[in-house]
Design a protein around this motif. Structure first.
Motif, PDB file in Angstrom:
ATOM      1  N   LEU A 187       4.951 -22.158  12.056  1.00  0.00           N
ATOM      2  CA  LEU A 187       5.668 -23.100  11.164  1.00  0.00           C
ATOM      3  C   LEU A 187       4.678 -24.052  10.491  1.00  0.00           C
ATOM      4  O   LEU A 187       4.733 -24.278   9.278  1.00  0.00           O
TER       5      LEU A 187
ATOM      6  N   LEU B 210      11.132 -23.838   3.331  1.00  0.00           N
ATOM      7  CA  LEU B 210      10.762 -23.483   4.710  1.00  0.00           C
ATOM      8  C   LEU B 210      11.718 -24.091   5.723  1.00  0.00           C
ATOM      9  O   LEU B 210      11.802 -23.648   6.858  1.00  0.00           O
TER      10      LEU B 210
ATOM     11  N   GLU C 130      13.577 -28.037  13.181  1.00  0.00           N
ATOM     12  CA  GLU C 130      13.069 -26.661  13.353  1.00  0.00           C
ATOM     13  C   GLU C 130      12.378 -26.526  14.710  1.00  0.00           C
ATOM     14  O   GLU C 130      12.510 -25.511  15.399  1.00  0.00           O
TER      15      GLU C 130
ATOM     16  N   TRP D 202       5.081 -33.331  19.008  1.00  0.00           N
ATOM     17  CA  TRP D 202       5.129 -31.955  19.532  1.00  0.00           C
ATOM     18  C   TRP D 202       3.696 -31.567  19.910  1.00  0.00           C
ATOM     19  O   TRP D 202       2.790 -31.713  19.088  1.00  0.00           O
TER      20      TRP D 202
ATOM     21  N   GLU E  58      13.507 -17.533   9.507  1.00  0.00           N
ATOM     22  CA  GLU E  58      13.906 -16.329  10.246  1.00  0.00           C
ATOM     23  C   GLU E  58      15.393 -16.021  10.059  1.00  0.00           C
ATOM     24  O   GLU E  58      15.794 -14.860   9.989  1.00  0.00           O
TER      25      GLU E  58
ATOM     26  N   ARG F 147      13.558 -16.808  26.970  1.00  0.00           N
ATOM     27  CA  ARG F 147      13.832 -16.464  25.574  1.00  0.00           C
ATOM     28  C   ARG F 147      12.613 -15.784  24.973  1.00  0.00           C
ATOM     29  O   ARG F 147      11.488 -16.015  25.410  1.00  0.00           O
ATOM     30  N   PRO F 148      12.796 -14.978  23.930  1.00  0.00           N
ATOM     31  CA  PRO F 148      11.639 -14.295  23.329  1.00  0.00           C
ATOM     32  C   PRO F 148      10.713 -15.278  22.598  1.00  0.00           C
ATOM     33  O   PRO F 148      11.182 -16.246  22.004  1.00  0.00           O
TER      34      PRO F 148
ATOM     35  N   ALA G  24      15.289 -24.980  17.132  1.00  0.00           N
ATOM     36  CA  ALA G  24      15.078 -23.548  16.904  1.00  0.00           C
ATOM     37  C   ALA G  24      13.949 -23.057  17.817  1.00  0.00           C
ATOM     38  O   ALA G  24      14.175 -22.294  18.750  1.00  0.00           O
ATOM     39  N   ILE G  25      12.739 -23.545  17.575  1.00  0.00           N
ATOM     40  CA  ILE G  25      11.569 -23.028  18.305  1.00  0.00           C
ATOM     41  C   ILE G  25      11.632 -23.383  19.786  1.00  0.00           C
ATOM     42  O   ILE G  25      11.435 -22.526  20.650  1.00  0.00           O
TER      43      ILE G  25
ATOM     44  N   ILE H 199       3.907 -24.551   6.515  1.00  0.00           N
ATOM     45  CA  ILE H 199       4.049 -25.845   5.829  1.00  0.00           C
ATOM     46  C   ILE H 199       2.782 -26.170   5.050  1.00  0.00           C
ATOM     47  O   ILE H 199       2.829 -26.497   3.860  1.00  0.00           O
TER      48      ILE H 199
ATOM     49  N   ASP I  66      15.072 -19.843  19.670  1.00  0.00           N
ATOM     50  CA  ASP I  66      15.996 -19.191  18.747  1.00  0.00           C
ATOM     51  C   ASP I  66      15.418 -19.199  17.335  1.00  0.00           C
ATOM     52  O   ASP I  66      14.335 -19.722  17.109  1.00  0.00           O
ATOM     53  N   LEU I  67      16.146 -18.613  16.382  1.00  0.00           N
ATOM     54  CA  LEU I  67      15.602 -18.415  15.043  1.00  0.00           C
ATOM     55  C   LEU I  67      15.377 -19.723  14.286  1.00  0.00           C
ATOM     56  O   LEU I  67      16.185 -20.641  14.364  1.00  0.00           O
ATOM     57  N   THR I  68      14.270 -19.777  13.541  1.00  0.00           N
ATOM     58  CA  THR I  68      14.013 -20.875  12.611  1.00  0.00           C
ATOM     59  C   THR I  68      14.738 -20.571  11.295  1.00  0.00           C
ATOM     60  O   THR I  68      15.190 -19.443  11.078  1.00  0.00           O
TER      61      THR I  68
ATOM     62  N   PRO J 112       6.978 -20.793  22.464  1.00  0.00           N
ATOM     63  CA  PRO J 112       7.323 -21.869  21.521  1.00  0.00           C
ATOM     64  C   PRO J 112       6.099 -22.514  20.871  1.00  0.00           C
ATOM     65  O   PRO J 112       6.163 -22.930  19.710  1.00  0.00           O
TER      66      PRO J 112
ATOM     67  N   ARG K 175       4.873 -20.151  18.149  1.00  0.00           N
ATOM     68  CA  ARG K 175       5.820 -20.138  17.024  1.00  0.00           C
ATOM     69  C   ARG K 175       5.714 -21.428  16.203  1.00  0.00           C
ATOM     70  O   ARG K 175       5.828 -21.409  14.981  1.00  0.00           O
ATOM     71  N   ALA K 176       5.488 -22.543  16.897  1.00  0.00           N
ATOM     72  CA  ALA K 176       5.331 -23.804  16.170  1.00  0.00           C
ATOM     73  C   ALA K 176       4.102 -23.736  15.258  1.00  0.00           C
ATOM     74  O   ALA K 176       4.123 -24.243  14.133  1.00  0.00           O
TER      75      ALA K 176
END
Lengths: 345, 345
Positions: free
Chosen positions: B295, A158, A240, B168, A254, B284-285, A244-245, B299, A249-251, B288, B291-292
């Motif tokens: 992830l 991952l 990551e 985070w 991704e 940005r798309p 990235a996040i 995990i 931007d991409l992880t 965050p 998206r986290a």
């Protein structure tokens, strides 16, 4: 004839740049890429030298990087975040555009960040770390990679090999610089063991079922492990999140989805945090640069080495004697210049 | 009678605070210390709970921390560096003063730093990391310690156990938080092996001549080793540079010189870097925070654990059932309240 050739740094740069220009890269992309490749050769860091040209060309040929990209700076006045959109080109070109603004912002605010988005990451992070230290600033740099590393305790890849790099400026010596993968080993090292028919050291990898393995084939089908157990795994995860996040931007998963392979240069973003030791230390006793030298002296005096010293020693030799290339390497450069993108699969 | 007692979080806080007030700490010092000690007990993190009260009192009694310190904020308008001088008191009090300004500055600029100077560091970094995440920000925190760790390849202790912590923010869950020593093991673990007459695992320590040892006595006379070999060693060195030298405060060897012992709470500085994921991701798309979560799900779904989950589970229990203390622990609290500084050597 298998004689070695010594090229000056400038002469090797001209040759590498000509190859990239021939392959359709615009001046800025070709210039920035050539600078990092020549820096690798100059520092006897062969894994980041001319050996990498083909990978860059393959990524161009596969349409996964834009050879004529023109990065766009968003100076983002009033913020401590400077952004450069790489326009789908190489990160190195975007970094060169952003660095002066990052340095200026860091001097003004004490700490600032440069975010590079939509870039193809190429080569190591140390050239960028060193460039920040040349401006008298400390730097912390990170980015994701392809998902090939399992978090500690996990069975699936991952995380990427997620490099983590740091630099501290020194006045009369090359900077204190480290730049390492947050995996135990690089994927290339596992591949080398496979080709040599050798077992892997314990602790490098797990197989597809998540069991420890020393078989390179099983490791390549499974996942690599982070360095330092759960601590390295946590740092890889942090990269990551921040590299990235947070920057949109991409992880690493991704990136792998997008490319479908680990043989092309990865497409993602990069985070550079710069700090001004002068601004941080202002009003406090002691000069931070002089105090850092005392620490380095104590480390070396106690028998340990500072990181990157082998590179700096090789650099000194290259600067006076030129860069030594074998006849086969020279032939390879000639072939790439001659054939352009036709030279790669 | 050896029955356990359940105290509410507020009730335990009141008891601990009364002990510190009785020992001469002013309201702000006593309040901040009590909050982190109670947080440790609440999270079943006993090594950072009421067990630590005596160490704090010993440090007061030794004159190495100022019980009536009043930290001073330097908001440093126009900069991304906020500073708090702890006035020789505990770091926790200084942190509480600086946090709101750090959060505001980070929201305005995207990234900012809080520097705490002239403080006695107390307990773990995770309470501070968590406090930053509560403001919706990511945090990176580091500080030196006493020189007890040799850099990889070295024979002398030059680095501290130098903790490195990260957080985070999560919207519907406790934050993603890690906080670890950059040494393989904590010094306390070596001491526990010594008392139990047990050998150390390989790779934990070297003796006074720099040779690997599994003998706890030899290890205590020699040095501990960094986690993850040269990579952890490099991170430990980075923490001396950023978390001590750059901020104009004591390095780990200087801390040990100043205190002459590792049994008192260490006097140095602390660096907190905060980042706004919203500011970084702007334009940005993708969100965050969402998206986290993907992830984290991946995990956990892959069989790995997120760090700090044991603490968060214990916290949930404490919040509903209260904090369980043994009769001996209650007696100890009563004794400390009764005797004040006379209770410690």
């Amino acid at each position: 004839m298998t004689q070695d050739t010594h090229l000056t740094i400038a002469a090797l740069h001209a040759r590498v740049e000509a190859i990239f220009r021939r392959a359709g890269l615009n001046e800025r992309q070709a210039g920035a890429l050539s600078r990092v490749i020549v820096a690798g050769e100059r520092d006897a860091c062969k894994s980041h030298g001319i050996y990498r040209i083909e990978g860059a060309l393959r990524t161009v040929k596969a349409g996964k990087v834009k050879p004529d990209a023109v990065p766009v700076l968003d100076a983002n006045e009033g913020s401590a975040i400077v952004k450069v959109n790489a326009d789908g080109g190489f990160a190195n070109t975007a970094f060169e555009l952003g660095l002066p603004v990052l340095a200026e912002r860091t001097r003004a605010l004490g700490i600032a960040a440069l975010v590079i988005n939509d870039c193809t990451h190429f080569s190591a992070l140390w050239p960028e770390v060193e460039a920040v230290t040349k401006a008298g600033l400390a730097a912390l740099v990170m980015c994701p990679s392809y998902a090939t590393v399992a978090p500690t305790g996990g069975t699936r890849p991952l995380l990427g090999t997620n490099p983590f790099a740091f630099g501290w400026p020194r006045k009369n010596a090359p900077p204190y610089v480290f730049d390492f993968a947050t995996s135990v080993a690089a994927r290339g090292e596992i591949e080398l063991h496979r080709r040599a028919g050798k077992k892997l050291p314990e602790g490098w990898a797990i197989d597809a079922d998540g069991n420890p393995t020393t078989d390179p084939e099983a490791a390549l089908a499974g996942a690599m492990l982070p360095f330092g157990g759960h601590k390295g795994s946590a740092i890889g995860t942090m990269i990551e999140l921040l590299g990235a996040i947070m920057i949109g931007d991409l992880t690493s998963p991704e990136v792998l989805d997008y490319l479908g392979t680990t043989t092309l240069a990865p497409f993602h973003g990069e985070l550079i945090i710069a700090m001004s030791p002068e601004a941080f230390a202002k009003g406090r006793p002691g000069d931070p640069f002089a105090r850092a030298e005392q620490l380095f002296e104590a480390i070396v005096g106690g028998g340990a080495r500072l990181p990157s010293q082998r590179r700096f020693a090789a650099r000194k030799v290259s600067e006076t004697d030129g860069i030594k290339l074998t006849a086969a390497e020279i032939e390879q450069l000639d072939r790439l210049l001659d054939k352009g993108l036709d030279a790669v699969a």
